[in-house]
Design a protein around this motif. Sequence first.
Motif, short mmCIF file in Angstrom:
data_model
loop_
_atom_site.label_atom_id
_atom_site.label_comp_id
_atom_site.label_asym_id
_atom_site.label_seq_id
_atom_site.Cartn_x
_atom_site.Cartn_y
_atom_site.Cartn_z
N GLY A 103 0.78 -1.21 0.19
CA GLY A 103 -0.10 0.13 0.04
C GLY A 103 0.86 1.21 0.06
O GLY A 103 0.63 2.14 -0.72
N TRP A 107 0.97 4.06 -2.95
CA TRP A 107 0.82 5.30 -2.89
C TRP A 107 2.10 6.36 -3.16
O TRP A 107 1.83 7.40 -4.03
N ARG A 112 -3.99 6.63 -5.35
CA ARG A 112 -4.73 7.42 -4.26
C ARG A 112 -4.61 6.34 -3.04
O ARG A 112 -4.63 5.28 -3.18
N PRO A 113 -4.52 6.96 -2.10
CA PRO A 113 -4.28 6.19 -0.63
C PRO A 113 -5.16 5.02 -0.44
O PRO A 113 -4.75 4.05 -0.41
N VAL A 114 -6.45 5.29 -0.82
CA VAL A 114 -7.53 4.09 -0.55
C VAL A 114 -7.33 2.98 -1.53
O VAL A 114 -7.17 1.95 -1.01
N LYS A 115 -7.03 3.39 -2.80
CA LYS A 115 -6.89 2.36 -3.60
C LYS A 115 -5.44 1.58 -3.58
O LYS A 115 -5.33 0.56 -3.63
N TYR A 117 -3.97 1.05 -0.73
CA TYR A 117 -3.94 0.13 0.63
C TYR A 117 -4.94 -0.98 0.16
O TYR A 117 -4.88 -2.22 0.80
N VAL A 118 -6.14 -1.03 -0.44
CA VAL A 118 -6.90 -1.82 -0.93
C VAL A 118 -6.02 -2.91 -1.83
O VAL A 118 -6.10 -4.08 -1.54
N THR A 119 -5.34 -2.37 -2.72
CA THR A 119 -4.31 -3.12 -3.41
C THR A 119 -3.13 -3.91 -2.74
O THR A 119 -3.01 -5.10 -2.64
#
Length: 150
Positions: A103, A107, A112-115, A117-119
């Motif tokens: 994540g 980043w 983008r941070p949410v994407k 860390y989801v990755t």
Amino acid sequence: MTYNDRIFGVLMIVLAVAYGWGATQFPEPFGGSEAVGPETFPLLLAVVLGLSSLYLIVRPDPDNAWPWSRTGVELIIALVVLVLYAMLLQPLGFIISTLLAVGTLCWRMGARPVKAYVTGGVAGVVVFLVFNFALDLSLPLGLLSFLEVS
């Protein structure tokens, strides 16, 4: 100046040898007759790193320079993230450590941070499942050890 690649290649050969030696220090699994043991993947990585490093020494890029700008800072950040990943792998477990490391690296590369860390979370879970169930190689659960099935 071709010395940059050669210096880096020598440093990476030292790392490959140390990594390969470390892989041979893993305790032998119970029974000891498995063709693929815990040292197989790290030894493979050490060989690939060693061969790649030799290539850098023998055929350096004639037009290279040390990245002392923003790229150099990003490389240092990536190195710190990977060292922290190795240090936190046992206490936090593979899934959480991978989520944080992948994540953060995603980043830093512009996601983008949410994407990002989801990755990282998806990568951690998928690789954990592949290693545990398809390859029958256990990875540390760390904080998630309550999920362990006996």
